[in-house]
Structures are given as structure tokens and as C-alpha cells.
Design an enzyme around this catalytic site. Structure first.
Site, PDB file in Angstrom:
ATOM      1  N   SER A 128       0.825  -1.198   0.000  1.00 17.95           N
ATOM      2  CA  SER A 128       0.000   0.000   0.000  1.00 17.95           C
ATOM      3  C   SER A 128       0.865   1.255   0.000  1.00 17.95           C
ATOM      4  O   SER A 128       2.037   1.217   0.382  1.00 17.95           O
ATOM      5  CB  SER A 128      -0.909   0.019   1.232  1.00 17.95           C
ATOM      6  OG  SER A 128      -1.772  -1.086   1.242  1.00 17.95           O
ATOM      7  N   GLY A 143      -2.844  -0.505  -4.439  1.00 12.45           N
ATOM      8  CA  GLY A 143      -1.858   0.045  -3.522  1.00 12.45           C
ATOM      9  C   GLY A 143      -1.217   1.333  -3.975  1.00 12.45           C
ATOM     10  O   GLY A 143      -0.226   1.787  -3.393  1.00 12.45           O
ATOM     11  N   GLU A 175      -6.707  -2.917  -8.987  1.00 12.26           N
ATOM     12  CA  GLU A 175      -7.670  -2.689  -7.904  1.00 12.26           C
ATOM     13  C   GLU A 175      -7.329  -1.459  -7.066  1.00 12.26           C
ATOM     14  O   GLU A 175      -7.033  -1.564  -5.873  1.00 12.26           O
ATOM     15  CB  GLU A 175      -7.738  -3.924  -7.003  1.00 12.26           C
ATOM     16  CG  GLU A 175      -8.230  -5.177  -7.705  1.00 12.26           C
ATOM     17  CD  GLU A 175      -7.990  -6.434  -6.894  1.00 12.26           C
ATOM     18  OE1 GLU A 175      -7.318  -6.332  -5.842  1.00 12.26           O
ATOM     19  OE2 GLU A 175      -8.447  -7.499  -7.298  1.00 12.26           O
ATOM     20  N   GLY A 187      -8.075   1.761  -4.773  1.00 11.71           N
ATOM     21  CA  GLY A 187      -9.141   2.206  -3.878  1.00 11.71           C
ATOM     22  C   GLY A 187      -8.810   3.569  -3.316  1.00 11.71           C
ATOM     23  O   GLY A 187      -9.447   4.576  -3.611  1.00 11.71           O
ATOM     24  N   CYS A 212     -10.114   8.495  25.547  1.00 15.25           N
ATOM     25  CA  CYS A 212      -9.282   8.285  26.733  1.00 15.25           C
ATOM     26  C   CYS A 212      -8.071   7.420  26.384  1.00 15.25           C
ATOM     27  O   CYS A 212      -7.894   6.313  26.889  1.00 15.25           O
ATOM     28  CB  CYS A 212     -10.124   7.632  27.826  1.00 15.25           C
ATOM     29  SG  CYS A 212      -9.359   7.688  29.453  1.00 15.25           S
ATOM     30  N   GLU A 213      -7.249   7.916  25.474  1.00 18.92           N
ATOM     31  CA  GLU A 213      -6.030   7.246  25.019  1.00 18.92           C
ATOM     32  C   GLU A 213      -4.989   8.304  24.688  1.00 18.92           C
ATOM     33  O   GLU A 213      -5.291   9.267  23.975  1.00 18.92           O
ATOM     34  CB  GLU A 213      -6.296   6.420  23.751  1.00 18.92           C
ATOM     35  CG  GLU A 213      -7.187   5.223  23.956  1.00 18.92           C
ATOM     36  CD  GLU A 213      -6.468   4.062  24.632  1.00 18.92           C
ATOM     37  OE1 GLU A 213      -5.229   4.078  24.674  1.00 18.92           O
ATOM     38  OE2 GLU A 213      -7.170   3.159  25.119  1.00 18.92           O
ATOM     39  N   TYR A 236     -10.222   4.489   4.127  1.00 17.13           N
ATOM     40  CA  TYR A 236      -9.899   3.710   5.326  1.00 17.13           C
ATOM     41  C   TYR A 236     -10.251   4.379   6.652  1.00 17.13           C
ATOM     42  O   TYR A 236     -10.070   3.759   7.697  1.00 17.13           O
ATOM     43  CB  TYR A 236      -8.419   3.299   5.330  1.00 17.13           C
ATOM     44  CG  TYR A 236      -8.079   2.421   4.154  1.00 17.13           C
ATOM     45  CD1 TYR A 236      -8.519   1.110   4.099  1.00 17.13           C
ATOM     46  CD2 TYR A 236      -7.358   2.926   3.081  1.00 17.13           C
ATOM     47  CE1 TYR A 236      -8.241   0.316   3.011  1.00 17.13           C
ATOM     48  CE2 TYR A 236      -7.070   2.138   1.983  1.00 17.13           C
ATOM     49  CZ  TYR A 236      -7.518   0.825   1.960  1.00 17.13           C
ATOM     50  OH  TYR A 236      -7.250   0.047   0.871  1.00 17.13           O
TER      51      TYR A 236
END
Length: 478
Positions: free
Chosen positions: A236, A272, A314, A316, A388-389, A418
Site C-alpha cells: 500500500s 496500492g 484494484e 481504492g 481516553c487514550e 480507510y
């Protein structure tokens, strides 16, 4: 551009002369600022979009999607024609799939690639002809394969030997015959500008080249399976053709061997293709990619004395990534002073629940004030979410105007791919709505969730006691 004045900034990030500029190639081509300095996307002022749908909000520029889809289709068809073959382009639905987007792809002459039963159902709900669908996945269930055979999916990409036997049984029961490809690992993994060649990829997808000949022989024994070719995907965010060239060479060695025992009409080299997330990203132009990849295949076939097969690809992210812009509202601002410099933290009303890529992959994004032009020197900033991270980061490094303030709208470009598919309800935050814009008009293409939606799934709450009106909208969908 000036050199970054603080050790906290990465070397690639330069201080912009104008912290309100919109880098070409990162934003949709339609993106611009109006006379008051506010951002306009697809002809629609962001303030109007936020009044209608709230924040966070993912905005997809329909014109940008269609333009990029058509450009990829034209580039690969032209490159293939110049070398005496044909090319088909599948839109990789995993990047972002909805019924509206699937219809755009078909209208632009593309096929649709899915990798789960759910994605297949979205494509079918969009009235995509099953013959135009490719079905991927490393663990396609019997139920999913039965559905694919029943509706007449155009091509099933086999990912393991187990799938062959599953399909053998399914097609025998159904009295059906399906086109299949075999996904192989070429030993080339390309990521951005570099690729690493190894004997066998340590990954869950596909089969090693060394095992493929025996596997294809088994496929050819089964009356219900029509073997149509090999599939290989190398990674990718690929900016050049070097990885594709090396991978194609290895796969063509196998392709030539397989031709000795039967036809191998097609070769799918995956996708990709990279996009620009920041102004320093420099992906190859579509035409250059297409010509370089197809020429590599044609030269490889000539060297082996075989015909050039029909090709398929392909993409995307390369179609929808830069068409998406996420709008947030700034909530709080903190300045952190360290020994080696200072950084400003701007907290927005979304975060890793609507864009997990920064936390998952260390992805880099850009950001700009959207509701107005800034008035102040560029300040090294980090855009963070409300979760909370400590790893809840949306944009890791960016220069934003010093006068950015709570209540301002902030826009993060290149979020079309994505982000929505990886979204979650972490901390019980509803997923935001998604709207498309074209010629100044906006339409809702995916409804935003509400807290009532989340509570409705909690089996411990009697419906009458949930305290939530199921018709009530949240701040994410007004």
C-alpha cells in the site's frame, strides 16, 4: 518555506509561509477559500455543511472521486491497448464502500472489488451487476462463498487451498461454474518508496509462488471452477513502479509455466497506488504508473515468448482518498513547553473513533482552519481527539495559525480512504455522518449514529427504560 525552528518538528515538515494555504494534490481540486477565508468543498461552504450535519463530518467530493476513477480507467485502458491487450479496473471497496459510491464506480466504467459478505451485499444493494464484482478475502466462509456462487459473482479470488475444496462442494451442489483466480505472494512487498524482496512473505494472504503450480492443477481438476489467472498484491501507499516491475517478473515466470497445461487469460496486479497526505508526498502521476506497470508486463511477456494477458487492477485509496475531508470543531487548546521546544495541542470532537490510521500505522495527515482564515504566526501543533487514550492523535505534526481557538472548525484532508471503514464506537462515541458534495449541493450518503443507536444494542436496557428517543439526532447529525 522556512526551516522548522524546533526539534519537536520532523525534518520533512517545514514552516509554511501561509498557514492557511491548501496544498495542491492533498485537497480535492475544488477546495478553496471564499472571500472571507472560509473553506469551500465541492462548491459547498463548510459552515453550511456543519449547520446541517454537525461535526465530526466526513465530506466526500463526488466530482473528485469521479475524476480520479475515470483517470485511472483511461490510463490503464490506454496503456494496455498500446501493448495489444485490455485492462479492467476494479474499485477496491475496502477503502470506503457505500451504495452511492458503488454506483459512481459503475457509472464511471469500473468494476467493484469486495472482501467480505457484508461488502458483497452493499455492492448488490447498489445494483452492481454480479459479473462486475471480484470477491477477495483470506477467510471467506462457506456461507459467503455460497452467496457469491448463487448470485453469480464475476470472479472469486482463491486465497487458500481450503477454499478450493469449499468451492468444489458448493459448485457441485449448485450445478454452477465460477471464474476463479489464485492469489500468490511474489516475495516483493512494496511500501511507499521502498520494497523488500524475501523468499516467502510472512503474512496471511495468498500462497507462495512455489506452491502455486500444484494448487492450480487441483483447481483445473474441478468441473465447477474455471481458472482464469493469478492475482498478486504487493502493498500500500506505493509511489513508483519498481516494486510492481519486480513482482510482475516473478509472477510471469509462474504464469508461463501454467500456460503449458492450459489457458491463463488474466493477470491481476492488485492496487496500492499511493496518494499525498502531506505536501511532501509525491506519488507518481496516474499515466506514468499505468504505462510503467503495463510496459513491465509486456516486456516480461516478450522475454518469455508469451502473449500479454488481459490485465486488471484494484485501486481504492487512489480514487477516494483525496476526495475526503473531515471537519471537526476545536474544543480545548493546551500549550506544552519542553526542553527542546513547545507544541500546541488542539483537541477536536472526534479522534481515533473516526480516524484510527494515525494510531494504527503512524500515518501522517495535514490540517487547516476551515471556518475562517487564521491571523497569526504558524505554531507547531498536534491535533488530538476526545478519547481516553494518549495515542488518540489525528494529525501528529502540523503548523497552524497561532490564533486558532475553541469553536473554530478544523479540516483534515485525504480522509476518504480507510477512515470510515476503520471507525469504531470507542468510548461510546457515535460514528459521524458522511455527505457528498457536488456543484454546491450536499447529500447524506451514510447516516450518522446517535447515542440512542448505541443504547439500542445494549440488551441490559429495557426498551422502555433506555431513556433515549430513537428519532433523536446527536450532535454528529443535526
Amino acid at each position: 518555506m522556512h526551516s522548522a525552528p524546533t526539534a519537536l518538528a520532523p525534518e520533512w515538515l517545514a514552516v509554511p509561509d501561509d498557514p492557511d494555504d491548501l496544498a495542491e494534490g492533498v485537497w480535492p481540486a475544488s477546495a478553496h477559500r471564499d472571500a472571507e477565508g472560509a473553506l469551500v468543498l465541492g462548491g459547498a461552504p463548510v459552515a453550511d455543511l456543519v449547520r446541517s450535519y454537525g461535526t465530526p463530518l466526513l465530506v466526500i467530493d463526488e466530482g473528485e472521486v469521479r475524476r480520479r476513477a475515470a483517470a485511472l480507467r483511461d490510463a490503464f485502458e490506454a496503456a494496455a491497448s498500446a501493448h495489444g491487450t485490455t485492462a479492467r479496473v476494479y474499485y477496491a471497496g475496502k477503502a470506503f464502500l457505500s451504495t452511492v459510491v458503488a454506483r459512481w464506480m459503475v457509472e464511471e466504467g469500473l468494476n467493484v472489488d469486495v472482501c467480505t459478505g457484508g461488502e458483497l451485499q452493499v455492492a448488490l444493494a447498489a445494483s452492481v451487476e454480479p459479473s462486475r464484482i471480484g470477491f477477495h478475502g483470506n477467510n471467506k466462509s462457506v456461507t459467503e462463498l455460497e452467496s457469491a456462487v448463487e448470485v453469480g459473482v464475476g470472479t472469486i479470488i482463491i486465497d487458500s487451498a481450503i477454499e478450493i475444496e469449499r468451492l468444489a462442494a458448493i459448485t457441485a451442489r449448485a450445478g454452477a461454474r465460477v471464474r476463479v483466480m489464485l492469489r500468490v505472494n511474489s516475495g516483493v512487498h512494496a511500501e511507499t518508496h521502498d520494497f523488500l524482496a524475501t523468499a516467502h512473505e510472512d503474512q496471511k494472504f495468498g500462497l507462495p509462488l512455489a506452491d502455486a503450480e500444484a494448487v492450480v492443477a487441483r483447481i483445473r481438476e474441478i468441473p465447477g471452477l474455471e481458472f482464469v489467472g493469478l492475482h498478486c498484491h504487493i502493498g500500500s501507499q506505493i509511489f513508483g513502479v519498481a516494486g510492481f516491475r519486480e513482482s510482475a517478473s516473478r509472477v510471469l515466470d509462474l504464469h508461463a509455466v501454467l500456460l503449458e497445461d492450459g489457458p491463463v487469460p488474466e493477470l491481476n496486479l492488485g492496487g496500492g497506488f499511493g496518494i499525498a497526505y502531506t505536501r511532501v508526498d509525491d506519488p507518481a502521476p496516474v499515466g506514468e504508473l499505468a504505462e510503467g506497470i503495463v510496459t513491465a508486463v509486456a516486456e516480461g511477456c516478450a522475454a518469455r515468448g508469451i502473449d500479454v494477458p488481459a490485465l486488471s487492477f484494484e485501486p481504492g485509496r487512489a480514487i477516494i482518498g483525496n476526495a475526503g475531508v473531515t471537519l471537526y470543531e476545536i474544543g480545548t487548546i493546551k500549550d506544552v513547553v519542553l526542553e527542546n521546544g513547545a507544541r500546541r495541542y488542539l483537541s477536536v470532537d472526534g479522534g481515533m473513533s473516526d480516524n484510527a490510521r494515525t494510531a494504527l500505522y503512524g500515518a501522517q495527515y495535514s490540517a487547516r482552519l476551515a471556518s475562517r482564515a487564521g491571523d497569526g504566526e504558524p505554531v507547531l501543533s498536534r491535533v488530538v481527539g476526545k478519547h481516553c487514550e494518549s495515542g488518540d492523535i489525528v494529525v501528529d505534526h502540523e503548523y497552524l495559525p497561532a490564533d486558532a481557538a475553541p469553536g473554530d472548525l478544523l479540516a483534515v484532508p485525504a480522509t476518504g480512504a480507510y477512515c470510515a471503514p476503520l471507525s469504531s464506537n470507542y468510548n461510546h462515541v457515535p460514528r459521524p455522518p458522511i455527505v457528498s458534495v457536488l456543484d454546491g449541493a450536499a447529500r447524506l450518503i451514510v447516516r450518522g449514529e446517535t447515542v440512542a443507536d448505541l443504547l439500542s444494542r445494549d440488551a441490559g436496557i429495557p426498551e422502555s427504560d433506555s431513556g433515549a428517543d430513537p428519532t433523536q439526532t446527536s450532535e454528529g447529525e443535526r
